[in-house]
Motif scaffolding. Sequence first.
Motif, PDB file in Angstrom:
ATOM      1  N   GLU A  69       0.802  -1.223   0.000  1.00 54.11           N
ATOM      2  CA  GLU A  69       0.000   0.000   0.000  1.00 54.11           C
ATOM      3  C   GLU A  69       0.834   1.272   0.000  1.00 54.11           C
ATOM      4  O   GLU A  69       0.286   2.367   0.020  1.00 54.11           O
ATOM      5  CB  GLU A  69      -0.944   0.022   1.209  1.00 54.11           C
ATOM      6  CG  GLU A  69      -2.011  -1.046   1.178  1.00 54.11           C
ATOM      7  CD  GLU A  69      -3.017  -0.900   2.309  1.00 54.11           C
ATOM      8  OE1 GLU A  69      -3.003   0.153   2.977  1.00 54.11           O
ATOM      9  OE2 GLU A  69      -3.814  -1.827   2.528  1.00 54.11           O
ATOM     10  N   GLU A  70       2.147   1.140   0.009  1.00 56.30           N
ATOM     11  CA  GLU A  70       2.985   2.327   0.135  1.00 56.30           C
ATOM     12  C   GLU A  70       3.031   3.161  -1.133  1.00 56.30           C
ATOM     13  O   GLU A  70       2.876   4.376  -1.096  1.00 56.30           O
ATOM     14  CB  GLU A  70       4.409   1.925   0.548  1.00 56.30           C
ATOM     15  CG  GLU A  70       4.519   1.383   1.956  1.00 56.30           C
ATOM     16  CD  GLU A  70       4.104   2.406   3.003  1.00 56.30           C
ATOM     17  OE1 GLU A  70       4.414   3.588   2.824  1.00 56.30           O
ATOM     18  OE2 GLU A  70       3.455   2.016   3.981  1.00 56.30           O
ATOM     19  N   GLN A  71       3.225   2.545  -2.281  1.00 55.65           N
ATOM     20  CA  GLN A  71       3.373   3.317  -3.505  1.00 55.65           C
ATOM     21  C   GLN A  71       2.432   2.829  -4.596  1.00 55.65           C
ATOM     22  O   GLN A  71       1.406   3.455  -4.851  1.00 55.65           O
ATOM     23  CB  GLN A  71       4.839   3.264  -3.979  1.00 55.65           C
ATOM     24  CG  GLN A  71       5.812   3.942  -3.013  1.00 55.65           C
ATOM     25  CD  GLN A  71       7.229   3.984  -3.567  1.00 55.65           C
ATOM     26  OE1 GLN A  71       7.452   3.847  -4.761  1.00 55.65           O
ATOM     27  NE2 GLN A  71       8.196   4.161  -2.680  1.00 55.65           N
ATOM     28  N   LEU A  72       2.766   1.708  -5.241  1.00 57.35           N
ATOM     29  CA  LEU A  72       1.947   1.235  -6.358  1.00 57.35           C
ATOM     30  C   LEU A  72       0.536   0.875  -5.900  1.00 57.35           C
ATOM     31  O   LEU A  72      -0.453   1.209  -6.560  1.00 57.35           O
ATOM     32  CB  LEU A  72       2.621   0.030  -7.023  1.00 57.35           C
ATOM     33  CG  LEU A  72       1.882  -0.566  -8.233  1.00 57.35           C
ATOM     34  CD1 LEU A  72       1.663   0.509  -9.298  1.00 57.35           C
ATOM     35  CD2 LEU A  72       2.641  -1.757  -8.797  1.00 57.35           C
ATOM     36  N   GLY A  73       0.432   0.178  -4.776  1.00 63.97           N
ATOM     37  CA  GLY A  73      -0.881  -0.172  -4.261  1.00 63.97           C
ATOM     38  C   GLY A  73      -1.718   1.050  -3.937  1.00 63.97           C
ATOM     39  O   GLY A  73      -2.928   1.084  -4.173  1.00 63.97           O
ATOM     40  N   LEU A  74      -1.070   2.079  -3.396  1.00 62.34           N
ATOM     41  CA  LEU A  74      -1.759   3.330  -3.097  1.00 62.34           C
ATOM     42  C   LEU A  74      -2.285   3.981  -4.371  1.00 62.34           C
ATOM     43  O   LEU A  74      -3.428   4.456  -4.426  1.00 62.34           O
ATOM     44  CB  LEU A  74      -0.806   4.277  -2.367  1.00 62.34           C
ATOM     45  CG  LEU A  74      -1.341   5.673  -2.024  1.00 62.34           C
ATOM     46  CD1 LEU A  74      -2.464   5.577  -1.007  1.00 62.34           C
ATOM     47  CD2 LEU A  74      -0.217   6.560  -1.503  1.00 62.34           C
ATOM     48  N   GLU A  75      -1.458   3.985  -5.404  1.00 61.88           N
ATOM     49  CA  GLU A  75      -1.873   4.600  -6.668  1.00 61.88           C
ATOM     50  C   GLU A  75      -3.019   3.824  -7.316  1.00 61.88           C
ATOM     51  O   GLU A  75      -3.904   4.412  -7.929  1.00 61.88           O
ATOM     52  CB  GLU A  75      -0.666   4.675  -7.609  1.00 61.88           C
ATOM     53  CG  GLU A  75       0.396   5.646  -7.118  1.00 61.88           C
ATOM     54  CD  GLU A  75       1.648   5.616  -7.982  1.00 61.88           C
ATOM     55  OE1 GLU A  75       1.690   4.777  -8.919  1.00 61.88           O
ATOM     56  OE2 GLU A  75       2.565   6.416  -7.734  1.00 61.88           O
ATOM     57  N   ILE A  76      -3.029   2.508  -7.158  1.00 60.93           N
ATOM     58  CA  ILE A  76      -4.137   1.703  -7.686  1.00 60.93           C
ATOM     59  C   ILE A  76      -5.434   2.072  -6.984  1.00 60.93           C
ATOM     60  O   ILE A  76      -6.479   2.284  -7.627  1.00 60.93           O
ATOM     61  CB  ILE A  76      -3.830   0.201  -7.514  1.00 60.93           C
ATOM     62  CG1 ILE A  76      -2.675  -0.219  -8.413  1.00 60.93           C
ATOM     63  CG2 ILE A  76      -5.074  -0.643  -7.818  1.00 60.93           C
ATOM     64  CD1 ILE A  76      -2.206  -1.645  -8.181  1.00 60.93           C
ATOM     65  N   MET A  77      -5.402   2.175  -5.657  1.00 59.36           N
ATOM     66  CA  MET A  77      -6.607   2.508  -4.907  1.00 59.36           C
ATOM     67  C   MET A  77      -7.093   3.915  -5.223  1.00 59.36           C
ATOM     68  O   MET A  77      -8.298   4.162  -5.337  1.00 59.36           O
ATOM     69  CB  MET A  77      -6.351   2.343  -3.404  1.00 59.36           C
ATOM     70  CG  MET A  77      -6.171   0.895  -2.969  1.00 59.36           C
ATOM     71  SD  MET A  77      -6.164   0.659  -1.172  1.00 59.36           S
ATOM     72  CE  MET A  77      -4.608   1.462  -0.735  1.00 59.36           C
TER      73      MET A  77
END
Length: 504
Positions: A69-77
Amino acid sequence: MNRRTQKNVSLFHKTTELAKKTLVFDFEGTLLRSSSLFPYFMLVAFEAGGLIRSLILFLSYPLVWLVGEEQLGLEIMVFLCFFGLRKSTFRIGSAVLPKFFLEDIGWEGFEAVMCCERKVASSKLPRIMVEGFLKDYLGVDAVVARDLKTFNGYFLGVFEENKVNKTTLSYEGKAKDGNRNSIGIKGSHIEHIDKELFSHFKEVYLMLSSEERKKWHALPREKYPKPLVFHDGRLAFRPTPASSLAFFLWLPFALFLAIFRFIFGTSLPFNVSAPILAFSGTKTTLSKPSNVSLIHNKEDQKGMLYVCNHRTLLDPLYIAYVLNKPLSAVTYSLSRFNELVSPIKTIRLTRDREKDREAMGELLKLGSLVVCPEGTTCREPYLLRYSPLFAELTDDIVPVAVDVKVSMFYGTTASGYKCLDPFFHFLNPNPTYFIKFLERLPQSETCLGGGKSRIEVANFVQNKIGNALGFACTSLTRKDKYLVLADNEGVSDQKPCIPYHNCQ
């Protein structure tokens, strides 16, 4: 770059040393007990985007968990939640999320942050999700968070280029000059914000690990820096991945159950529908004085006025249900659909005092009447200011204390479709109504019998109901509620104050 010292020790036992310092802290790592941001994005997806968008976000969670959830996962959400939403109507950050942020805040981190004289917060979440809460509830002077790109007034679901608020840089400048009154609490944050914000402090405390934060105590309601009186949104639970799974599994059955409850509850007589609704899972708890005549009037005794606090549009219906007799009801916020399907006679008030007084008087001549003088619903343990109009009508007044417990959906809304309020209430597995009839008002406490002013009578009834429920009595009104939640009563630079007094 100036050299700095990082301390891998807890800052949370040094509150006396922080009183006159300017604190720059990582919001998620310093205050929140949970380490996952998924629930907050699920709230945005469901409340602002709808059921389909929230389902897509839920199905994408395994990918988010895999990449982190720090970078790529955050951007997906961010993309799944915000793409295509209109910016001008987005109110989730100020109307929905504050309740869930407050419930997730750890008492230990809160005490360390709030003891500082000035505060600057950095956040991984988009600015529009956190800025209102941090400034309104925590008194933060500036927020460092990224904005979202827009096109023609709609979110594109991606972050703007890395920019730090100029107001925050003025606080950072003090650290560059060697001001020992500026300190920072740094967490596992987005790299560019860490580098921009924390690189010049001489003292930087590392946040506690997520496992340690889970052991923190929840912030008690009485410790909230500002009373949480108003909040909006349909979801009544924190949508973690596990609870979201339960929600989507329950929903198909809930839709059938809600339709079943709605049809039988509105089409059958009270004595027939009562056991059917109870069998379906609805619960009703009744408390009344020993003198039954205060509630069940004789056939020739008409014109009893039942005055209750307002939790949902179903309040008058449940009162009629437990009395097992037909009543009339008046309300301010009622859709045409709800008026047509209501099993009891329901009249919409106009907010024209003389017209409303005349309409209520005519209904009292025909029989007993239920009125909710708050004029709008309130979910939290507070009572809004009572309109005194009811006090002029009769001295046969019975206060009724009402409370509602739900586990999944709220049956009220300020910005959504009010016609769906009863439907959402019946979507809950076991919606529970608590109804307590209080003693009939003494003649000495009425306008006609005791010479009291209508305002004195309204305050007396509000206090009696507040004491019965353990709720705080406020001076807030319907206008205050809609200014905070829907912004449809005008724009104000300053939020309305929260005046309240003990119900005595």
